[in-house]
Design a protein around this motif. Structure first.
Motif, PDB file in Angstrom:
ATOM      1  N   PRO A 141      39.886 -15.588  43.936  1.00  8.55           N
ATOM      2  CA  PRO A 141      40.051 -16.527  45.045  1.00  8.55           C
ATOM      3  C   PRO A 141      39.194 -16.134  46.235  1.00  8.55           C
ATOM      4  O   PRO A 141      38.617 -15.038  46.278  1.00  8.55           O
ATOM      5  CB  PRO A 141      41.542 -16.422  45.368  1.00  8.55           C
ATOM      6  CG  PRO A 141      41.901 -15.036  44.964  1.00  8.55           C
ATOM      7  CD  PRO A 141      41.083 -14.753  43.740  1.00  8.55           C
ATOM      8  N   ALA A 142      39.139 -17.044  47.205  1.00  7.44           N
ATOM      9  CA  ALA A 142      38.313 -16.780  48.389  1.00  7.44           C
ATOM     10  C   ALA A 142      38.946 -17.388  49.619  1.00  7.44           C
ATOM     11  O   ALA A 142      39.627 -18.419  49.550  1.00  7.44           O
ATOM     12  CB  ALA A 142      36.914 -17.354  48.192  1.00  7.44           C
ATOM     13  N   LEU A 143      38.721 -16.738  50.731  1.00  9.73           N
ATOM     14  CA  LEU A 143      39.000 -17.331  52.028  1.00  9.73           C
ATOM     15  C   LEU A 143      37.750 -18.121  52.402  1.00  9.73           C
ATOM     16  O   LEU A 143      36.699 -17.540  52.665  1.00  9.73           O
ATOM     17  CB  LEU A 143      39.295 -16.247  53.060  1.00  9.73           C
ATOM     18  CG  LEU A 143      39.453 -16.726  54.506  1.00  9.73           C
ATOM     19  CD1 LEU A 143      40.631 -17.679  54.643  1.00  9.73           C
ATOM     20  CD2 LEU A 143      39.612 -15.531  55.440  1.00  9.73           C
ATOM     21  N   ASP A 144      37.844 -19.446  52.378  1.00 10.04           N
ATOM     22  CA  ASP A 144      36.692 -20.300  52.648  1.00 10.04           C
ATOM     23  C   ASP A 144      36.571 -20.584  54.141  1.00 10.04           C
ATOM     24  O   ASP A 144      37.541 -21.022  54.778  1.00 10.04           O
ATOM     25  CB  ASP A 144      36.816 -21.625  51.893  1.00 10.04           C
ATOM     26  CG  ASP A 144      36.494 -21.496  50.411  1.00 10.04           C
ATOM     27  OD1 ASP A 144      35.880 -20.478  50.031  1.00 10.04           O
ATOM     28  OD2 ASP A 144      36.851 -22.407  49.646  1.00 10.04           O
ATOM     29  N   ASP A 189      40.000 -22.542  54.882  1.00  9.85           N
ATOM     30  CA  ASP A 189      40.749 -23.115  53.769  1.00  9.85           C
ATOM     31  C   ASP A 189      40.991 -22.049  52.705  1.00  9.85           C
ATOM     32  O   ASP A 189      40.156 -21.153  52.518  1.00  9.85           O
ATOM     33  CB  ASP A 189      39.975 -24.268  53.122  1.00  9.85           C
ATOM     34  CG  ASP A 189      39.975 -25.521  53.987  1.00  9.85           C
ATOM     35  OD1 ASP A 189      41.056 -26.069  54.228  1.00  9.85           O
ATOM     36  OD2 ASP A 189      38.878 -25.946  54.409  1.00  9.85           O
ATOM     37  N   PRO A 190      42.115 -22.160  51.988  1.00  8.17           N
ATOM     38  CA  PRO A 190      42.301 -21.306  50.810  1.00  8.17           C
ATOM     39  C   PRO A 190      41.394 -21.810  49.700  1.00  8.17           C
ATOM     40  O   PRO A 190      41.367 -23.010  49.418  1.00  8.17           O
ATOM     41  CB  PRO A 190      43.787 -21.502  50.472  1.00  8.17           C
ATOM     42  CG  PRO A 190      44.129 -22.848  51.022  1.00  8.17           C
ATOM     43  CD  PRO A 190      43.240 -23.071  52.214  1.00  8.17           C
ATOM     44  N   GLY A 191      40.615 -20.925  49.096  1.00  6.70           N
ATOM     45  CA  GLY A 191      39.621 -21.371  48.126  1.00  6.70           C
ATOM     46  C   GLY A 191      39.650 -20.606  46.817  1.00  6.70           C
ATOM     47  O   GLY A 191      40.397 -19.649  46.630  1.00  6.70           O
ATOM     48  N   GLY A 192      38.771 -21.013  45.918  1.00  6.62           N
ATOM     49  CA  GLY A 192      38.736 -20.486  44.560  1.00  6.62           C
ATOM     50  C   GLY A 192      39.184 -21.570  43.598  1.00  6.62           C
ATOM     51  O   GLY A 192      40.004 -22.432  43.942  1.00  6.62           O
ATOM     52  N   GLY A 193      38.622 -21.557  42.385  1.00  2.20           N
ATOM     53  CA  GLY A 193      38.794 -22.647  41.447  1.00  2.20           C
ATOM     54  C   GLY A 193      40.213 -23.146  41.263  1.00  2.20           C
ATOM     55  O   GLY A 193      40.542 -24.300  41.554  1.00  2.20           O
ATOM     56  N   GLY A 194      41.091 -22.281  40.761  1.00  2.48           N
ATOM     57  CA  GLY A 194      42.455 -22.706  40.467  1.00  2.48           C
ATOM     58  C   GLY A 194      43.246 -23.082  41.697  1.00  2.48           C
ATOM     59  O   GLY A 194      44.106 -23.974  41.657  1.00  2.48           O
ATOM     60  N   ILE A 195      42.991 -22.403  42.817  1.00  2.00           N
ATOM     61  CA  ILE A 195      43.676 -22.749  44.067  1.00  2.00           C
ATOM     62  C   ILE A 195      43.270 -24.151  44.509  1.00  2.00           C
ATOM     63  O   ILE A 195      44.110 -24.964  44.914  1.00  2.00           O
ATOM     64  CB  ILE A 195      43.390 -21.698  45.156  1.00  2.00           C
ATOM     65  CG1 ILE A 195      44.154 -20.413  44.843  1.00  2.00           C
ATOM     66  CG2 ILE A 195      43.741 -22.224  46.541  1.00  2.00           C
ATOM     67  CD1 ILE A 195      43.881 -19.272  45.784  1.00  2.00           C
ATOM     68  N   GLU A 230      47.024 -16.322  51.913  1.00  2.00           N
ATOM     69  CA  GLU A 230      48.436 -16.628  51.701  1.00  2.00           C
ATOM     70  C   GLU A 230      49.005 -17.438  52.864  1.00  2.00           C
ATOM     71  O   GLU A 230      49.768 -18.403  52.660  1.00  2.00           O
ATOM     72  CB  GLU A 230      49.223 -15.334  51.520  1.00  2.00           C
ATOM     73  CG  GLU A 230      50.690 -15.552  51.182  1.00  2.00           C
ATOM     74  CD  GLU A 230      51.403 -14.248  50.877  1.00  2.00           C
ATOM     75  OE1 GLU A 230      52.358 -14.279  50.089  1.00  2.00           O
ATOM     76  OE2 GLU A 230      50.996 -13.198  51.421  1.00  2.00           O
ATOM     77  N   THR A 231      48.624 -17.091  54.080  1.00  6.86           N
ATOM     78  CA  THR A 231      49.092 -17.819  55.260  1.00  6.86           C
ATOM     79  C   THR A 231      48.634 -19.273  55.228  1.00  6.86           C
ATOM     80  O   THR A 231      49.396 -20.189  55.575  1.00  6.86           O
ATOM     81  CB  THR A 231      48.576 -17.133  56.536  1.00  6.86           C
ATOM     82  OG1 THR A 231      49.093 -15.801  56.600  1.00  6.86           O
ATOM     83  CG2 THR A 231      49.006 -17.893  57.781  1.00  6.86           C
ATOM     84  N   LEU A 232      47.392 -19.502  54.794  1.00  5.08           N
ATOM     85  CA  LEU A 232      46.873 -20.873  54.726  1.00  5.08           C
ATOM     86  C   LEU A 232      47.600 -21.693  53.663  1.00  5.08           C
ATOM     87  O   LEU A 232      47.876 -22.883  53.870  1.00  5.08           O
ATOM     88  CB  LEU A 232      45.372 -20.839  54.429  1.00  5.08           C
ATOM     89  CG  LEU A 232      44.487 -20.335  55.568  1.00  5.08           C
ATOM     90  CD1 LEU A 232      43.068 -20.092  55.079  1.00  5.08           C
ATOM     91  CD2 LEU A 232      44.486 -21.325  56.733  1.00  5.08           C
ATOM     92  N   LEU A 233      47.915 -21.078  52.536  1.00  4.96           N
ATOM     93  CA  LEU A 233      48.660 -21.788  51.498  1.00  4.96           C
ATOM     94  C   LEU A 233      50.053 -22.150  51.998  1.00  4.96           C
ATOM     95  O   LEU A 233      50.559 -23.248  51.736  1.00  4.96           O
ATOM     96  CB  LEU A 233      48.741 -20.935  50.229  1.00  4.96           C
ATOM     97  CG  LEU A 233      47.443 -20.817  49.424  1.00  4.96           C
ATOM     98  CD1 LEU A 233      47.557 -19.715  48.378  1.00  4.96           C
ATOM     99  CD2 LEU A 233      47.105 -22.141  48.754  1.00  4.96           C
TER     100      LEU A 233
END
Length: 307
Positions: A11-14, A36-42, A70-73
């Motif tokens: 995952p990534a912090l976008d 934004d919360p990032g990464g394929g599955g997220i 986690e905070t963004l999600l």
């Protein structure tokens, strides 16, 4: 319990911003950033929820960026299960150049996962998906994780009696042997996988049929960008026309397509209409700036117009 559980191993912090011009040496003055919360599955889980579905994201995360993710999600009300790791979650930085309309994407390396950490991810996936209908694995693999990891995830899905959807590339794709219900490579990824140029549609269909015949997957949807998509199964194939929209950013378009296809199948759409919904979500995402994903009203409008 969610219908769809996603797995994001890297995952990534976008972070997205814009600037008048990106030039060397000089300071580049940027607009206020979007996180934004990032990464394929997220991204897949976020789009499923945007469309009104039920999805839970499983992902490893660590360090300050992992906590921010986690905070963004939680901010977005997106159900998730974080697998704690020692290494720091990666960050991704996107700059839209206003003068040219070009986009610059900087992707930092991810963490190195230990064997215990990536085993914990599989255990967490199995627990989270025990009553799900689909597992979607999407994105790259971080350092320390073997190229056969997604095959192990497919084995988890098979053991649970759950359909497994995969969107990945490179060595992770080449190490798949079985258990994939639906695979969504781009034409570039398919060419890299097969080692062939696959210039004609007939060549593409033949290559895919060989992969299906080897038992790797049941369905392959090849995203062709501006040329639409190609659906291939053992019994049939169909070329689907593109949905033409103004392009602002391609970030997350493939993830949005996978999300909407899976959501459509979970809702009982037939395969062709699920793919049309996926294409509408991908098109709706390229209409948004930076790392923003699709908007439900755009997806529904584009999907209705494509029928």
């Amino acid at each position: 319990m969610p219908d769809i559980v996603t797995l994001t191993m890297n995952p990534a912090l976008d972070i997205a911003t814009s600037a008048e011009a990106v030039v060397p040496t000089d300071k580049v003055r940027c607009s206020p950033p979007r996180h934004d919360p990032g990464g394929g599955g997220i991204n897949v889980a976020r789009v499923v929820r945007t469309l009104g579905g039920d999805a839970l994201a499983v992902y490893p995360a660590g360090g300050p960026a992992g906590l921010a993710l986690e905070t963004l999600l939680e901010r977005d009300g997106a159900p998730h299960r974080r697998i704690p790791i020692f290494g720091p979650t990666r960050e991704s930085f996107t700059v839209d150049e206003r003068r040219s309309g070009q986009q610059y994407r900087f992707v930092l390396p991810g963490p190195v996962l230990s064997e215990a950490e990536h085993k914990a991810c599989l255990d967490g996936l199995a627990e989270a998906a025990s009553d799900a209908r689909f597992i979607v694995a999407s994105g790259s693999l971080p350092s320390g994780v073997g190229a056969d990891f997604y095959q192990k995830a497919a084995d988890v899905a098979k053991g649970l009696g759950i359909r497994f959807v995969l969107d990945t590339s490179g060595e992770a794709l080449r190490h798949m042997r079985s258990g994939v219900h639906l695979l969504k490579p781009s034409i570039r990824e398919l060419r890299e996988w097969t080692g062939s140029e696959l210039r004609s549609e007939a060549q593409q269909i033949e290559a895919v049929r060989q992969l299906i015949g080897r038992g790797i997957c049941e369905i392959i949807v090849i995203s062709l960008g501006a040329e639409g998509a190609l659906l291939v199964t053992e019994e049939m194939h169909e070329r689907l026309a593109p949905i033409e929209v103004p392009v602002r950013s391609a970030v997350g378009a493939g993830d949005s397509m996978v999300a909407a296809i899976t959501y459509g199948l979970a809702r009982g759409l037939d395969l062709r209409n699920a793919i049309r919904l996926g294409m509408a979500a991908g098109a709706a995402t390229v209409m948004t700036p930076g790392t923003e994903l699709c908007r439900r009203e755009d997806v529904e409008r584009l999907y209705g117009a494509s029928l």
